[in-house]
Scaffold this motif. Structure first.
Motif, PDB file in Angstrom:
ATOM      1  N   UNK A  74       0.845  -1.186   0.000  1.00 16.47           N
ATOM      2  CA  UNK A  74       0.000   0.000   0.000  1.00 16.47           C
ATOM      3  C   UNK A  74       0.885   1.242   0.000  1.00 16.47           C
ATOM      4  N   UNK A  75       0.313   2.364  -0.365  1.00 18.25           N
ATOM      5  CA  UNK A  75       1.063   3.616  -0.318  1.00 18.25           C
ATOM      6  C   UNK A  75       1.183   4.087   1.129  1.00 18.25           C
ATOM      7  N   UNK A  76       1.995   5.095   1.343  1.00 12.84           N
ATOM      8  CA  UNK A  76       2.121   5.650   2.692  1.00 12.84           C
ATOM      9  C   UNK A  76       0.960   6.572   3.034  1.00 12.84           C
ATOM     10  N   UNK A  77       0.114   6.897   2.074  1.00 12.88           N
ATOM     11  CA  UNK A  77      -1.153   7.579   2.358  1.00 12.88           C
ATOM     12  C   UNK A  77      -2.190   6.547   2.787  1.00 12.88           C
ATOM     13  N   UNK A  78      -2.249   5.407   2.067  1.00  9.48           N
ATOM     14  CA  UNK A  78      -3.122   4.302   2.492  1.00  9.48           C
ATOM     15  C   UNK A  78      -2.805   3.852   3.912  1.00  9.48           C
ATOM     16  N   UNK A  79      -1.516   3.848   4.237  1.00 13.60           N
ATOM     17  CA  UNK A  79      -1.001   3.180   5.422  1.00 13.60           C
ATOM     18  C   UNK A  79      -1.129   4.000   6.709  1.00 13.60           C
ATOM     19  N   UNK A  99       0.609   2.228  -6.385  1.00 11.72           N
ATOM     20  CA  UNK A  99       0.617   2.908  -5.085  1.00 11.72           C
ATOM     21  C   UNK A  99       1.945   3.630  -4.823  1.00 11.72           C
ATOM     22  N   UNK A 100       2.973   3.301  -5.612  1.00 12.75           N
ATOM     23  CA  UNK A 100       4.272   3.951  -5.409  1.00 12.75           C
ATOM     24  C   UNK A 100       4.229   5.450  -5.667  1.00 12.75           C
ATOM     25  N   UNK A 101       3.197   5.942  -6.380  1.00  6.18           N
ATOM     26  CA  UNK A 101       3.129   7.384  -6.640  1.00  6.18           C
ATOM     27  C   UNK A 101       2.898   8.162  -5.348  1.00  6.18           C
ATOM     28  N   UNK A 102       2.434   7.481  -4.296  1.00  5.41           N
ATOM     29  CA  UNK A 102       2.218   8.148  -3.013  1.00  5.41           C
ATOM     30  C   UNK A 102       3.024   7.483  -1.901  1.00  5.41           C
ATOM     31  N   UNK A 103       4.204   6.947  -2.267  1.00  4.82           N
ATOM     32  CA  UNK A 103       5.166   6.495  -1.266  1.00  4.82           C
ATOM     33  C   UNK A 103       5.883   7.713  -0.689  1.00  4.82           C
ATOM     34  N   UNK A 104       6.435   7.554   0.500  1.00  5.18           N
ATOM     35  CA  UNK A 104       7.358   8.555   1.036  1.00  5.18           C
ATOM     36  C   UNK A 104       8.605   8.595   0.158  1.00  5.18           C
ATOM     37  N   UNK A 151      -5.290   8.259 -13.971  1.00  2.19           N
ATOM     38  CA  UNK A 151      -6.660   7.827 -14.179  1.00  2.19           C
ATOM     39  C   UNK A 151      -6.750   6.333 -13.882  1.00  2.19           C
ATOM     40  N   UNK A 152      -7.761   5.949 -13.121  1.00  5.93           N
ATOM     41  CA  UNK A 152      -7.929   4.550 -12.765  1.00  5.93           C
ATOM     42  C   UNK A 152      -7.352   4.177 -11.420  1.00  5.93           C
ATOM     43  N   UNK A 153      -6.628   5.106 -10.792  1.00 14.06           N
ATOM     44  CA  UNK A 153      -6.049   4.855  -9.471  1.00 14.06           C
ATOM     45  C   UNK A 153      -7.172   4.740  -8.448  1.00 14.06           C
ATOM     46  N   UNK A 154      -7.193   3.645  -7.693  1.00 14.04           N
ATOM     47  CA  UNK A 154      -8.301   3.464  -6.752  1.00 14.04           C
ATOM     48  C   UNK A 154      -7.850   3.405  -5.294  1.00 14.04           C
ATOM     49  N   UNK A 155      -6.619   3.798  -5.034  1.00 14.35           N
ATOM     50  CA  UNK A 155      -6.162   3.884  -3.655  1.00 14.35           C
ATOM     51  C   UNK A 155      -6.592   5.185  -2.999  1.00 14.35           C
ATOM     52  N   UNK A 156      -6.220   5.348  -1.745  1.00 13.08           N
ATOM     53  CA  UNK A 156      -6.512   6.595  -1.046  1.00 13.08           C
ATOM     54  C   UNK A 156      -5.650   7.712  -1.629  1.00 13.08           C
ATOM     55  N   UNK A 157      -6.290   8.776  -2.017  1.00 16.05           N
ATOM     56  CA  UNK A 157      -5.578   9.894  -2.650  1.00 16.05           C
ATOM     57  C   UNK A 157      -6.154  11.199  -2.123  1.00 16.05           C
ATOM     58  N   UNK A 158      -5.981  11.430  -0.843  1.00 21.28           N
ATOM     59  CA  UNK A 158      -6.503  12.652  -0.238  1.00 21.28           C
ATOM     60  C   UNK A 158      -5.664  12.990   0.995  1.00 21.28           C
ATOM     61  N   UNK A 159      -5.835  14.207   1.445  1.00 16.56           N
ATOM     62  CA  UNK A 159      -5.275  14.640   2.719  1.00 16.56           C
ATOM     63  C   UNK A 159      -6.378  15.364   3.470  1.00 16.56           C
ATOM     64  N   UNK A 160      -6.139  15.623   4.758  1.00 14.61           N
ATOM     65  CA  UNK A 160      -7.141  16.363   5.523  1.00 14.61           C
ATOM     66  C   UNK A 160      -6.456  17.477   6.308  1.00 14.61           C
ATOM     67  N   UNK A 161      -6.013  18.529   5.582  1.00 10.28           N
ATOM     68  CA  UNK A 161      -5.378  19.668   6.241  1.00 10.28           C
ATOM     69  C   UNK A 161      -6.340  20.341   7.220  1.00 10.28           C
ATOM     70  N   UNK A 190       3.303  19.089  -3.276  1.00 12.81           N
ATOM     71  CA  UNK A 190       4.200  18.989  -2.127  1.00 12.81           C
ATOM     72  C   UNK A 190       3.467  18.617  -0.841  1.00 12.81           C
ATOM     73  N   UNK A 191       2.228  19.073  -0.678  1.00 16.16           N
ATOM     74  CA  UNK A 191       1.550  18.854   0.597  1.00 16.16           C
ATOM     75  C   UNK A 191       1.303  17.371   0.850  1.00 16.16           C
ATOM     76  N   UNK A 192       0.757  16.666  -0.139  1.00 12.80           N
ATOM     77  CA  UNK A 192       0.462  15.252   0.090  1.00 12.80           C
ATOM     78  C   UNK A 192       1.749  14.431   0.145  1.00 12.80           C
ATOM     79  N   UNK A 193       2.797  14.879  -0.581  1.00 15.70           N
ATOM     80  CA  UNK A 193       4.089  14.201  -0.479  1.00 15.70           C
ATOM     81  C   UNK A 193       4.684  14.401   0.917  1.00 15.70           C
ATOM     82  N   UNK A 194       4.568  15.598   1.447  1.00 20.39           N
ATOM     83  CA  UNK A 194       5.031  15.879   2.806  1.00 20.39           C
ATOM     84  C   UNK A 194       4.263  15.043   3.820  1.00 20.39           C
TER      85      UNK A 194
END
Length: 457
Positions: free
Chosen positions: A32-37, A201-206, A313-323, A355-359
């Motif tokens: 899973x990505x580090x956003x999923x995790x 999911x690697x697109x949202x790895x640390x 397009x087609x990515x179905x993992x978690x792709x959000x933040x909650x600032x 940068x925010x979601x990568x951070x």
């Protein structure tokens, strides 16, 4: 406050079965990505869809939703085969999917009730959720358990209730819609999905050298005070829902200065409910409080937030933040609604760059997957088209979330007496409910409107 009488009905359930992909699928480990995790996403989320029988003829004589959906599910899992696997923990509790094809849980059920007899009882939060989404003991955890639980309950009138519970670490509401849309397409005879699912999911790895480059108030970064609005006693919380139709939205906008009146409904309602909630909880004026609107990295359809180029397009993992929007409790309750709204808008604006979601992904790794504490989190499901899923019986009477969570409020599309609007699902301490309702009424009495409040345990 509106009270709806209870209705007794029986649901007969068959033994739960595991539905596996209709064809052989790869057996591999997928991280899973580090956003999923994030620790905050390790929970199960229930959704509901109510269908009447008016369009059953479109299925050309096959009017059994259980058979249609079961077969469609097996076909959909060929493309979404990770959903048929099981989560495992690796080093430092890092989550990965063992794509072993064990399957998702499926329950066939029948209820001796019609959709008409349910009437307003389908208004949320669902008072009979345990009946139409049966928890299977030993299969409701995060690790080593099915990632999806589905129950299709046929009604006496020929309609049915589709209920689903999904593991939030595997997808968000947009990802759920993408899978469900494929399931609906397959149930109607499609041979392949209109949108091919993408793992990646690697697109949202640390990053290889993780570094926190943004201020993350949602996790208490650089905040004075406790950062926790109140220690909610989760044994004393009750579910409530509040309807915001055009009249209520118009009344709220009249509280705003001209430059804020074009704010989105999501921003406006989030600011209003945050302010009413804090007032109802009667906190110390200097207490630091936070509200975190969920902001998708996919874009929200507006020019202000087009989404991040890294999310394909087609990515179905978690792709959000909650600032987080941050205020002192006393200031939030004392100043006009525009004060809270400005804070919510400023929080959302933090997601205007990659940068925010990568951070955030980097923070998850650096700080050991911290849990959010004290935030009032608000998720908007109204842009996901979950209420438009068609398995061959037309669109549902309602489709969306089934209930709120102790610190998470959900917004869903809803039609109340023929009027389109937003239903806000919330959990509140029992003693704070009446105060919240009074605060909300104050916000709309300038137009002699009263919020339409559905109150159910």
């Amino acid at each position: 406050m509106e009270s709806i009488p209870t209705l007794a009905f029986q649901v007969k359930r068959c033994k739960p079965e595991l539905i596996v992909p209709a064809k052989p699928t790869p057996h591999k480990l997928k991280y899973l990505s580090d956003i999923d995790d994030q620790e905050a996403l390790r929970f199960q989320v229930p959704f509901l869809w109510y269908y009447d029988s008016n369009s059953s003829s479109s299925m050309e004589g096959n009017n059994d939703p259980v058979k249609v959906i079961r077969e469609g599910l097996g076909k959909a899992l060929v493309y979404y085969y990770p959903l048929a696997g099981r989560l495992k923990e690796g080093f430092n509790r890092k989550l990965m999917v063992d794509c072993n094809g064990e399957g998702v849980l499926f329950i066939k059920a029948d209820a001796d009730v019609t959709l008409d007899e349910l009437g307003d009882r389908i208004r949320l939060p669902c008072p009979f959720l345990d009946e139409v989404l049966h928890n299977v003991p030993g299969h409701d955890g995060i690790v080593g358990c099915p990632l999806l639980l589905i129950q299709v309950t046929r009604l006496r009138c020929g309609g049915f209730i589709f209920a689903l519970r999904f593991n939030h670490t595997i997808c968000d509401a947009f990802g759920l819609y993408q899978f469900m849309n494929t399931l609906a397409e397959m149930s109607q005879g499609a041979q392949e999905p209109s949108i091919v699912p993408v793992w990646q999911r690697e697109v949202l790895y640390a990053r290889n050298s993780p570094r926190i480059t943004c201020m993350h108030h949602e996790y208490g970064e650089a905040m004075s005070g406790t950062g926790t609005d109140v220690d909610l006693d989760e044994t004393n919380l009750v579910q409530r829902s509040f309807f915001f139709g055009p009249d209520q939205i118009r009344a709220l906008r009249n509280h705003l200065p001209p430059h804020l009146r074009s704010s989105s409904r999501f921003e406006l309602i989030t600011a209003c409910t945050w302010r009413c909630r804090i007032s109802a909880l009667k906190l110390e004026p200097k207490q630091i409080v936070r509200a975190s609107p969920f902001v998708t990295a996919r874009g929200d359809g507006s020019n202000k937030h087009r989404g991040l180029s890294s999310v394909p397009l087609g990515y179905y993992g978690n792709a959000f933040a909650f600032p987080a929007a941050v205020s002192k409790a006393g200031d939030l309750c004392k100043y006009p609604l525009g004060y809270a709204l400005e804070l919510v808008k400023e929080a959302k604006a933090k997601m205007n760059n990659e940068e925010y979601i990568q951070s955030l992904a980097d923070l998850t790794v650096i700080r050991g997957r911290p849990d959010h504490t004290g935030n009032f989190l608000v998720a908007d499901t109204t842009k996901t088209q979950l209420g438009e899923l068609n398995f061959g019986w037309g669109v549902p009477v309602y489709g969306g979330p089934a209930e709120a969570f102790p610190r998470i409020s959900l917004h869903a599309k809803y039609k109340d007496n023929g009027e389109d609007g937003i239903l806000v699902l919330m959990c509140l301490p029992f003693l704070a409910v009446e105060r919240f309702e009074q605060e909300l009424k104050k916000m709309i009495t300038s137009q002699e409107n009263t919020a339409k409040i559905t109150s159910m345990l």
